[in-house]
Enzyme design. Sequence first.
Site, PDB file in Angstrom:
ATOM      1  N   ASN A   1      -2.390  -1.647  13.394  1.00  0.00           N
ATOM      2  CA  ASN A   1      -3.839  -1.374  13.403  1.00  0.00           C
ATOM      3  C   ASN A   1      -4.178  -0.077  14.133  1.00  0.00           C
ATOM      4  OD1 ASN A   1      -3.823  -3.829  12.200  1.00  0.00           O
ATOM      5  ND2 ASN A   1      -4.991  -4.920  13.783  1.00  0.00           N
TER       6      ASN A   1
ATOM      7  N   THR B   1     -38.116  28.816 -11.267  1.00  0.00           N
ATOM      8  CA  THR B   1     -38.461  27.521 -10.674  1.00  0.00           C
ATOM      9  C   THR B   1     -38.900  26.679 -11.868  1.00  0.00           C
ATOM     10  OG1 THR B   1     -40.792  28.067 -10.318  1.00  0.00           O
ATOM     11  CG2 THR B   1     -39.293  28.572  -8.505  1.00  0.00           C
ATOM     12  N   HIS B   2     -38.650  25.398 -11.835  1.00  0.00           N
ATOM     13  CA  HIS B   2     -38.969  24.489 -12.953  1.00  0.00           C
ATOM     14  C   HIS B   2     -38.317  24.936 -14.263  1.00  0.00           C
ATOM     15  CE1 HIS B   2     -42.304  22.957 -10.355  1.00  0.00           C
ATOM     16  NE2 HIS B   2     -42.373  24.231 -10.002  1.00  0.00           N
TER      17      HIS B   2
ATOM     18  N   SER C   1     -12.952  23.648 -29.416  1.00  0.00           N
ATOM     19  CA  SER C   1     -13.219  22.349 -30.033  1.00  0.00           C
ATOM     20  C   SER C   1     -12.143  22.072 -31.072  1.00  0.00           C
ATOM     21  CB  SER C   1     -14.595  22.390 -30.689  1.00  0.00           C
ATOM     22  OG  SER C   1     -14.663  21.448 -31.739  1.00  0.00           O
TER      23      SER C   1
ATOM     24  N   SER D   1       0.819  -1.227   0.000  1.00  0.00           N
ATOM     25  CA  SER D   1       0.000   0.000   0.000  1.00  0.00           C
ATOM     26  C   SER D   1       0.843   1.263   0.000  1.00  0.00           C
ATOM     27  CB  SER D   1      -0.945   0.002   1.206  1.00  0.00           C
ATOM     28  OG  SER D   1      -0.215  -0.020   2.404  1.00  0.00           O
TER      29      SER D   1
ATOM     30  N   GLU E   1     -18.011  22.236 -16.496  1.00  0.00           N
ATOM     31  CA  GLU E   1     -18.418  20.855 -16.776  1.00  0.00           C
ATOM     32  C   GLU E   1     -17.577  19.876 -15.974  1.00  0.00           C
ATOM     33  OE1 GLU E   1     -18.524  20.299 -21.081  1.00  0.00           O
ATOM     34  OE2 GLU E   1     -19.416  22.281 -21.258  1.00  0.00           O
TER      35      GLU E   1
ATOM     36  N   TYR F   1     -10.123  -5.196  12.998  1.00  0.00           N
ATOM     37  CA  TYR F   1      -9.426  -4.783  11.782  1.00  0.00           C
ATOM     38  C   TYR F   1      -9.445  -5.894  10.736  1.00  0.00           C
ATOM     39  CZ  TYR F   1      -5.814  -3.331   8.528  1.00  0.00           C
ATOM     40  OH  TYR F   1      -5.144  -2.987   7.378  1.00  0.00           O
TER      41      TYR F   1
ATOM     42  N   LYS G   1      -8.005   4.705   2.386  1.00  0.00           N
ATOM     43  CA  LYS G   1      -7.247   5.941   2.180  1.00  0.00           C
ATOM     44  C   LYS G   1      -7.386   6.508   0.780  1.00  0.00           C
ATOM     45  CE  LYS G   1      -4.364   3.874   5.348  1.00  0.00           C
ATOM     46  NZ  LYS G   1      -5.071   2.678   4.911  1.00  0.00           N
TER      47      LYS G   1
ATOM     48  N   ASN H   1     -16.240  26.365 -25.056  1.00  0.00           N
ATOM     49  CA  ASN H   1     -17.015  25.508 -24.150  1.00  0.00           C
ATOM     50  C   ASN H   1     -16.695  25.787 -22.682  1.00  0.00           C
ATOM     51  OD1 ASN H   1     -18.121  24.141 -26.392  1.00  0.00           O
ATOM     52  ND2 ASN H   1     -16.277  22.855 -26.505  1.00  0.00           N
TER      53      ASN H   1
ATOM     54  N   LYS I   1     -16.302  27.253 -31.569  1.00  0.00           N
ATOM     55  CA  LYS I   1     -16.744  26.838 -30.235  1.00  0.00           C
ATOM     56  C   LYS I   1     -15.900  27.378 -29.092  1.00  0.00           C
ATOM     57  CE  LYS I   1     -19.115  23.298 -29.461  1.00  0.00           C
ATOM     58  NZ  LYS I   1     -20.178  23.247 -28.514  1.00  0.00           N
TER      59      LYS I   1
HETATM   60  N1  ARG Z   1      -1.249  -0.793   5.546  1.00  0.00           N
HETATM   61  C1  ARG Z   1      -2.240  -1.221   6.490  1.00  0.00           C
HETATM   62  C2  ARG Z   1      -3.508  -0.368   6.346  1.00  0.00           C
HETATM   63  O1  ARG Z   1      -3.474   0.616   5.679  1.00  0.00           O
HETATM   64  C3  ARG Z   1      -1.704  -1.109   7.861  1.00  0.00           C
HETATM   65  C4  ARG Z   1      -2.333  -2.037   8.851  1.00  0.00           C
HETATM   66  C5  ARG Z   1      -1.899  -3.432   8.670  1.00  0.00           C
HETATM   67  N2  ARG Z   1      -2.298  -4.255   9.741  1.00  0.00           N
HETATM   68  C6  ARG Z   1      -2.258  -5.575   9.688  1.00  0.00           C
HETATM   69  N3  ARG Z   1      -2.628  -6.193  10.728  1.00  0.00           N
HETATM   70  N4  ARG Z   1      -1.810  -6.205   8.666  1.00  0.00           N
HETATM   71  O2  ARG Z   1      -4.545  -0.689   6.859  1.00  0.00           O
END
Ligand code: ARG
Length: 408
Positions: A109, A154-155, A276, A22, A289, A316, A324, A284, A282
Amino acid sequence: MKMWDGRFAVETDTLMEKFNNSLPVDRKLVKEDISVNMAWAKALEKAGILSSDECSKIRACFESMLEEYAQGTLTFDAGDEDIHMAVERLLTERVGEIGARIHTGRSRNDQVVTDFRLYVMDALEEMHSLIEGLQRALLKRAQGDIETIIPGYTHLQQAQPILLSHYWLSFFWALEREKKRLTHARETADMMPLGSGALAGAGFCVDRDFLAKELGFSRVSENSLDAVASRDFVLEALSAFASLGILLSRYAEDLIVWSSREFGFVELDDAWSTGSSMMPQKKNPDSLELIRGKSARAIGNHARMASLLKGLGLTYFKDLQEDKDAFFDSHENAGMVLAVFARVVETVRVRTEDIERSLDPFLLATDLADYLVGRGMPFRQAHRVIGKIVAYCIQESLPLNKLTLPEL
Ligand code: ARG
């Protein structure tokens, strides 16, 4: 070698390693992770796990990491599983043996949720100045356009005349409520989880109030299971971003319609429009948007978080690692969209003559009915009388403001 591979006989599959990693996402938490580590080192010193000398060495090492981060020279290894592992590896490489004591009494955790809560609190706080930037642009417009009367709708049908300033200020006040939502979401995030360990608490006497103070939380979590499992603070923040996105999208929609040739009420500045590739004439309103389009992300990220959570028991699960990305995406987009909208509002040209031409005299029908009420007629009756006059105007193709007194 992994920090947790003591009981493993076989190496992690490389695909699994990639799948599990991650760091590309949670590296954004680097400053928070280092701050949490620094506070934790002090708590471990107070608990008698680290000597004061060890604590100082560890904290000095973290200080230098923060400096390197600020200079852009702090680098991680592709093999670091996540930001927590990366920071701990760097520490241990730099201070040796004593670095291996930092993970005492805690788990990733409680660490990840502490980092994330800090990040969310800061991010939500910082949204206020962006919203206020847009509000300032709206106030300025409201002052400038105080003489401009537009048809209120309105509408999507002309309803009653309003001042263009009144319209800009409606946006201003709606944004005030968005700020409240963000403040509330920040309050939900403001809870210090450290000491919860993996789920059942820490096996050492860590001073949690001290940790909360050190990190800038105003309270500590009451229950360790709840502390590591709960992500309602993320859901709430994403809900606030979704609400903001929806609001901005509605105003973008109005201005897109107003900038059409058929309405012609406003013209976007060239700097906030695009052309465009095929049709040379054009221009835009792409800025607006995209503001409308990006609100789909904010709504989607909220839905993404809700569905991530709904099937999870306690405590957990690795599913939570997906929290995230949703937040970062919504946060980043909200910032961009607010900045763009402020510039569009500041630079948009109001086409007063075209607006004037579009004002239908029927816009005054309610005022006429109110006039009769002022002369003693019950409103329902006045409504009917003016309704008859409107019907007469339509039949005779006469504008309401051109009727003579005898005709009236
Ligand atoms: N990278 C993990 C997360 O974002 C950290 C927690 C990992 N905990 C575990 N028991 N493997 O949640």
